[in-house]
Design a protein around this motif. Structure first.
Motif, PDB file in Angstrom:
ATOM      1  N   SER A   1       1.501   4.084  -2.983  1.00 24.36           N
ATOM      2  CA  SER A   1       0.939   5.230  -2.674  1.00 24.36           C
ATOM      3  C   SER A   1       2.224   6.285  -3.310  1.00 24.36           C
ATOM      4  O   SER A   1       1.989   7.229  -3.885  1.00 24.36           O
ATOM      5  CB  SER A   1       0.991   5.847  -1.224  1.00 24.36           C
ATOM      6  OG  SER A   1       0.876   7.124  -1.023  1.00 24.36           O
ATOM      7  N   ARG A   2       3.461   5.946  -3.140  1.00 22.33           N
ATOM      8  CA  ARG A   2       4.767   6.640  -3.705  1.00 22.33           C
ATOM      9  C   ARG A   2       4.573   6.526  -5.011  1.00 22.33           C
ATOM     10  O   ARG A   2       4.865   7.652  -5.803  1.00 22.33           O
ATOM     11  CB  ARG A   2       5.948   5.717  -3.026  1.00 22.33           C
ATOM     12  CG  ARG A   2       6.239   6.094  -1.503  1.00 22.33           C
ATOM     13  CD  ARG A   2       7.665   5.896  -1.406  1.00 22.33           C
ATOM     14  NE  ARG A   2       8.414   4.712  -1.907  1.00 22.33           N
ATOM     15  CZ  ARG A   2       8.468   3.596  -1.771  1.00 22.33           C
ATOM     16  NH1 ARG A   2       7.645   2.969  -0.437  1.00 22.33           N
ATOM     17  NH2 ARG A   2       8.998   2.551  -2.382  1.00 22.33           N
TER      18      ARG A   2
ATOM     19  N   ALA B   1      -7.823   7.102  -8.869  1.00 24.98           N
ATOM     20  CA  ALA B   1      -7.898   7.772  -7.406  1.00 24.98           C
ATOM     21  C   ALA B   1      -8.583   9.028  -7.444  1.00 24.98           C
ATOM     22  O   ALA B   1      -9.003   9.299  -6.349  1.00 24.98           O
ATOM     23  CB  ALA B   1      -6.299   7.597  -7.342  1.00 24.98           C
TER      24      ALA B   1
ATOM     25  N   SER C   1       0.829  -1.281  -0.111  1.00 21.74           N
ATOM     26  CA  SER C   1       0.092  -0.143  -0.190  1.00 21.74           C
ATOM     27  C   SER C   1       0.815   1.454   0.046  1.00 21.74           C
ATOM     28  O   SER C   1       0.488   2.168  -0.641  1.00 21.74           O
ATOM     29  CB  SER C   1      -0.804  -0.051   1.231  1.00 21.74           C
ATOM     30  OG  SER C   1      -1.625   1.168   1.151  1.00 21.74           O
ATOM     31  N   ARG C   2       1.856   1.080   0.876  1.00 20.87           N
ATOM     32  CA  ARG C   2       2.792   2.375   0.801  1.00 20.87           C
ATOM     33  C   ARG C   2       3.763   2.529  -0.558  1.00 20.87           C
ATOM     34  O   ARG C   2       3.749   3.757  -1.053  1.00 20.87           O
ATOM     35  CB  ARG C   2       3.842   2.439   2.055  1.00 20.87           C
ATOM     36  CG  ARG C   2       2.891   2.557   3.553  1.00 20.87           C
ATOM     37  CD  ARG C   2       3.828   2.765   4.634  1.00 20.87           C
ATOM     38  NE  ARG C   2       3.322   2.674   5.870  1.00 20.87           N
ATOM     39  CZ  ARG C   2       3.889   2.829   6.898  1.00 20.87           C
ATOM     40  NH1 ARG C   2       5.166   3.133   7.033  1.00 20.87           N
ATOM     41  NH2 ARG C   2       3.079   3.177   7.997  1.00 20.87           N
TER      42      ARG C   2
ATOM     43  N   THR D   1       1.937   9.023  -6.338  1.00 18.39           N
ATOM     44  CA  THR D   1       2.456  10.401  -5.964  1.00 18.39           C
ATOM     45  C   THR D   1       3.510  10.814  -7.044  1.00 18.39           C
ATOM     46  O   THR D   1       3.277  11.904  -7.660  1.00 18.39           O
ATOM     47  CB  THR D   1       2.875  10.529  -4.651  1.00 18.39           C
ATOM     48  OG1 THR D   1       2.068  10.177  -3.612  1.00 18.39           O
ATOM     49  CG2 THR D   1       3.782  11.804  -4.330  1.00 18.39           C
TER      50      THR D   1
END
Length: 242
Positions: free
Chosen positions: A18-19, A69, A14-15, A22
Protein backbone atom coordinates in the motif's frame (compact mmCIF):
# COMPACT_ATOMS: atom_id res chain seq x y z
CA UNK A 1 16.18 -7.91 8.18
CA UNK A 2 13.70 -5.11 9.02
CA UNK A 3 11.50 -5.60 12.05
CA UNK A 4 7.96 -6.69 11.21
CA UNK A 5 5.51 -4.80 13.42
CA UNK A 6 2.32 -6.26 11.92
CA UNK A 7 0.62 -9.35 13.30
CA UNK A 8 1.55 -11.49 10.31
CA UNK A 9 3.83 -11.54 7.29
CA UNK A 10 0.83 -11.18 4.96
CA UNK A 11 -0.31 -8.06 6.81
CA UNK A 12 3.21 -6.64 6.64
CA UNK A 13 3.38 -7.28 2.91
CA UNK A 14 -0.06 -5.75 2.34
CA UNK A 15 0.81 -2.55 4.21
CA UNK A 16 4.17 -2.27 2.47
CA UNK A 17 2.51 -2.70 -0.91
CA UNK A 18 0.00 0.00 0.00
CA UNK A 19 2.85 2.41 0.80
CA UNK A 20 4.55 1.57 -2.49
CA UNK A 21 1.40 2.18 -4.54
CA UNK A 22 0.69 5.42 -2.69
CA UNK A 23 4.23 6.68 -3.34
CA UNK A 24 4.07 5.61 -7.00
CA UNK A 25 0.75 7.31 -7.62
CA UNK A 26 1.89 10.51 -5.90
CA UNK A 27 4.89 10.70 -8.22
CA UNK A 28 2.82 9.93 -11.33
CA UNK A 29 0.29 12.61 -10.43
CA UNK A 30 2.85 15.31 -9.67
CA UNK A 31 5.79 14.50 -11.95
CA UNK A 32 4.35 12.20 -14.60
CA UNK A 33 5.72 8.96 -15.97
CA UNK A 34 9.14 10.45 -16.65
CA UNK A 35 9.55 11.38 -13.00
CA UNK A 36 8.95 7.83 -11.82
CA UNK A 37 12.12 6.03 -10.69
CA UNK A 38 12.70 3.13 -8.34
CA UNK A 39 14.81 5.41 -6.13
CA UNK A 40 12.03 8.01 -5.87
CA UNK A 41 9.44 5.37 -5.01
CA UNK A 42 11.63 3.74 -2.36
CA UNK A 43 12.18 7.15 -0.74
CA UNK A 44 8.48 7.96 -0.88
CA UNK A 45 7.56 4.58 0.61
CA UNK A 46 10.21 4.83 3.32
CA UNK A 47 12.03 1.65 2.41
CA UNK A 48 15.34 0.47 0.98
CA UNK A 49 15.52 0.23 -2.80
CA UNK A 50 16.56 -3.44 -2.71
CA UNK A 51 13.41 -4.17 -0.68
CA UNK A 52 11.29 -2.44 -3.33
CA UNK A 53 12.53 -4.90 -5.95
CA UNK A 54 10.83 -7.69 -4.01
CA UNK A 55 7.50 -6.14 -5.01
CA UNK A 56 8.22 -4.79 -8.50
CA UNK A 57 10.94 -5.52 -11.04
CA UNK A 58 10.91 -2.02 -12.58
CA UNK A 59 8.86 1.15 -13.01
CA UNK A 60 6.80 -0.41 -15.81
CA UNK A 61 5.52 -3.00 -13.35
CA UNK A 62 4.79 -0.26 -10.82
CA UNK A 63 2.66 1.48 -13.44
CA UNK A 64 0.83 -1.78 -14.12
CA UNK A 65 0.17 -2.25 -10.40
CA UNK A 66 -1.26 1.26 -10.05
CA UNK A 67 -3.44 0.70 -13.10
CA UNK A 68 -4.75 -2.57 -11.67
CA UNK A 69 -5.71 -0.76 -8.47
CA UNK A 70 -7.72 1.93 -10.28
CA UNK A 71 -9.17 0.08 -13.25
CA UNK A 72 -12.24 -1.62 -11.67
CA UNK A 73 -14.24 1.55 -10.84
CA UNK A 74 -13.39 3.22 -14.14
CA UNK A 75 -14.09 0.18 -16.33
CA UNK A 76 -17.33 -0.70 -14.52
CA UNK A 77 -18.71 2.78 -15.14
CA UNK A 78 -17.67 2.64 -18.79
CA UNK A 79 -19.15 -0.82 -19.28
CA UNK A 80 -22.47 0.32 -17.86
CA UNK A 81 -22.56 3.40 -20.10
CA UNK A 82 -21.60 1.48 -23.24
CA UNK A 83 -24.29 -1.12 -22.58
CA UNK A 84 -26.84 1.62 -23.31
CA UNK A 85 -25.16 2.60 -26.62
CA UNK A 86 -26.02 0.70 -29.80
CA UNK A 87 -24.57 2.59 -32.79
CA UNK A 88 -20.92 3.53 -33.38
CA UNK A 89 -21.84 7.18 -32.91
CA UNK A 90 -23.55 6.48 -29.59
CA UNK A 91 -20.56 4.40 -28.42
CA UNK A 92 -18.08 7.19 -29.21
CA UNK A 93 -20.16 9.80 -27.40
CA UNK A 94 -20.75 7.51 -24.39
CA UNK A 95 -17.02 6.73 -24.28
CA UNK A 96 -16.23 10.45 -24.30
CA UNK A 97 -18.75 11.42 -21.63
CA UNK A 98 -17.96 8.56 -19.26
CA UNK A 99 -14.20 9.05 -19.30
CA UNK A 100 -14.62 12.77 -18.62
CA UNK A 101 -17.09 12.14 -15.79
CA UNK A 102 -14.72 9.62 -14.23
CA UNK A 103 -11.90 12.15 -14.46
CA UNK A 104 -14.09 14.64 -12.60
CA UNK A 105 -15.09 12.15 -9.92
CA UNK A 106 -11.77 10.47 -9.27
CA UNK A 107 -9.02 12.65 -10.76
CA UNK A 108 -7.84 9.75 -12.89
CA UNK A 109 -6.98 11.73 -16.03
CA UNK A 110 -3.29 10.86 -15.72
CA UNK A 111 -4.18 7.16 -16.01
CA UNK A 112 -5.47 7.64 -19.55
CA UNK A 113 -2.05 8.79 -20.69
CA UNK A 114 0.01 6.54 -18.42
CA UNK A 115 1.86 4.84 -21.28
CA UNK A 116 2.03 7.72 -23.76
CA UNK A 117 5.76 8.14 -23.14
CA UNK A 118 6.58 4.45 -23.47
CA UNK A 119 9.80 3.79 -25.38
CA UNK A 120 8.33 0.50 -26.61
CA UNK A 121 6.69 1.73 -29.83
CA UNK A 122 5.03 -1.58 -30.62
CA UNK A 123 3.52 -1.80 -27.15
CA UNK A 124 2.33 1.81 -27.25
CA UNK A 125 0.60 1.30 -30.60
CA UNK A 126 -1.04 -1.88 -29.34
CA UNK A 127 -2.16 -0.20 -26.13
CA UNK A 128 -3.52 2.99 -27.71
CA UNK A 129 -4.75 1.86 -31.12
CA UNK A 130 -5.43 -1.85 -30.91
CA UNK A 131 -2.65 -2.87 -33.26
CA UNK A 132 -1.58 -6.43 -32.43
CA UNK A 133 1.98 -7.16 -31.33
CA UNK A 134 3.47 -9.81 -33.61
CA UNK A 135 5.73 -12.61 -32.33
CA UNK A 136 8.74 -10.94 -34.01
CA UNK A 137 7.97 -7.64 -32.25
CA UNK A 138 7.72 -9.42 -28.90
CA UNK A 139 11.24 -10.74 -29.38
CA UNK A 140 12.64 -7.24 -29.93
CA UNK A 141 10.67 -5.59 -27.09
CA UNK A 142 12.06 -5.10 -23.62
CA UNK A 143 9.36 -7.22 -21.98
CA UNK A 144 6.21 -9.09 -22.88
CA UNK A 145 3.61 -6.46 -21.90
CA UNK A 146 0.58 -8.27 -23.34
CA UNK A 147 -0.94 -9.77 -20.19
CA UNK A 148 -2.54 -8.65 -16.96
CA UNK A 149 -3.71 -5.06 -16.53
CA UNK A 150 -2.65 -4.11 -20.04
CA UNK A 151 -5.03 -6.53 -21.72
CA UNK A 152 -7.84 -5.60 -19.34
CA UNK A 153 -7.37 -1.88 -19.92
CA UNK A 154 -7.09 -2.31 -23.68
CA UNK A 155 -10.20 -4.46 -24.00
CA UNK A 156 -12.44 -2.59 -21.59
CA UNK A 157 -11.36 1.00 -22.20
CA UNK A 158 -9.74 1.36 -25.61
CA UNK A 159 -11.33 -1.41 -27.64
CA UNK A 160 -14.91 -0.03 -27.77
CA UNK A 161 -13.59 3.25 -29.18
CA UNK A 162 -11.42 1.43 -31.71
CA UNK A 163 -14.29 -0.82 -32.82
CA UNK A 164 -16.67 2.12 -33.21
CA UNK A 165 -14.25 4.06 -35.41
CA UNK A 166 -13.50 0.97 -37.45
CA UNK A 167 -17.21 0.79 -38.22
CA UNK A 168 -17.32 4.45 -39.25
CA UNK A 169 -13.98 4.53 -41.10
CA UNK A 170 -13.04 1.02 -42.28
CA UNK A 171 -9.32 0.83 -42.93
CA UNK A 172 -8.65 4.26 -41.42
CA UNK A 173 -9.87 4.08 -37.83
CA UNK A 174 -6.67 5.44 -36.32
CA UNK A 175 -7.45 9.05 -37.26
CA UNK A 176 -10.75 8.94 -35.42
CA UNK A 177 -9.28 7.16 -32.40
CA UNK A 178 -6.40 9.62 -32.11
CA UNK A 179 -8.58 12.72 -32.49
CA UNK A 180 -11.18 11.45 -30.01
CA UNK A 181 -8.53 10.58 -27.44
CA UNK A 182 -6.94 14.00 -27.95
CA UNK A 183 -10.23 15.81 -27.38
CA UNK A 184 -11.00 13.79 -24.25
CA UNK A 185 -7.51 14.34 -22.86
CA UNK A 186 -7.94 18.09 -23.44
CA UNK A 187 -11.18 17.94 -21.47
CA UNK A 188 -9.42 16.10 -18.69
CA UNK A 189 -6.74 18.79 -18.55
CA UNK A 190 -9.49 21.40 -18.22
CA UNK A 191 -10.97 19.42 -15.33
CA UNK A 192 -7.53 19.10 -13.78
CA UNK A 193 -7.13 22.88 -14.03
CA UNK A 194 -10.32 23.33 -12.01
CA UNK A 195 -8.88 21.08 -9.31
CA UNK A 196 -5.66 23.11 -9.24
CA UNK A 197 -7.68 26.30 -8.80
CA UNK A 198 -8.98 25.13 -5.48
CA UNK A 199 -9.80 21.65 -4.31
CA UNK A 200 -12.56 19.50 -5.75
CA UNK A 201 -14.18 21.18 -8.80
CA UNK A 202 -17.87 22.00 -8.65
CA UNK A 203 -20.27 19.63 -10.37
CA UNK A 204 -21.65 22.43 -12.56
CA UNK A 205 -18.23 23.39 -13.91
CA UNK A 206 -17.33 19.78 -14.64
CA UNK A 207 -20.71 19.24 -16.31
CA UNK A 208 -20.14 22.21 -18.62
CA UNK A 209 -16.76 20.84 -19.66
CA UNK A 210 -18.26 17.39 -20.23
CA UNK A 211 -21.02 18.82 -22.43
CA UNK A 212 -18.67 21.08 -24.40
CA UNK A 213 -16.16 18.29 -25.07
CA UNK A 214 -18.92 15.84 -25.98
CA UNK A 215 -20.30 18.30 -28.53
CA UNK A 216 -16.79 18.80 -29.91
CA UNK A 217 -16.46 15.04 -30.29
CA UNK A 218 -19.82 14.93 -32.06
CA UNK A 219 -18.70 17.60 -34.52
CA UNK A 220 -15.42 15.82 -35.28
CA UNK A 221 -17.22 12.51 -35.65
CA UNK A 222 -19.65 13.99 -38.15
CA UNK A 223 -16.83 15.65 -40.10
CA UNK A 224 -14.72 12.52 -40.35
CA UNK A 225 -17.72 10.40 -41.27
CA UNK A 226 -18.60 12.76 -44.13
CA UNK A 227 -14.98 12.79 -45.27
CA UNK A 228 -14.97 9.00 -45.36
CA UNK A 229 -18.09 8.92 -47.56
CA UNK A 230 -16.95 11.48 -50.15
CA UNK A 231 -15.08 9.09 -52.48
CA UNK A 232 -18.19 6.91 -52.68
CA UNK A 233 -20.32 9.95 -53.44
CA UNK A 234 -17.99 10.92 -56.28
CA UNK A 235 -18.11 7.40 -57.67
CA UNK A 236 -21.91 7.45 -57.68
CA UNK A 237 -21.83 10.81 -59.43
CA UNK A 238 -19.64 9.41 -62.20
CA UNK A 239 -22.01 6.49 -62.66
CA UNK A 240 -24.95 8.86 -62.98
CA UNK A 241 -23.13 10.96 -65.57
CA UNK A 242 -22.32 7.96 -67.69
Amino acid sequence: MPKIEEASLDEHRSRTLSRILTATERILRTSGRRGLTMAAVSRGAGMARNSLYRYAADTDQLCDMVLEAHLPVWSTSLTQALSQAHTPQEIILAWTRTNLIQAGHHGHSWLMNLYADSNDTQFRDSFLYGQPITPDQKKTGSTDRTTGAMVVFHRQVNQPLIDAWQSLRPGDARTGVEVTRGIVQSGMRLIDALTMEGGKPSRDKVSRIVEDITESTRAVMETLSVEQSRPHQRDRGKDNLS
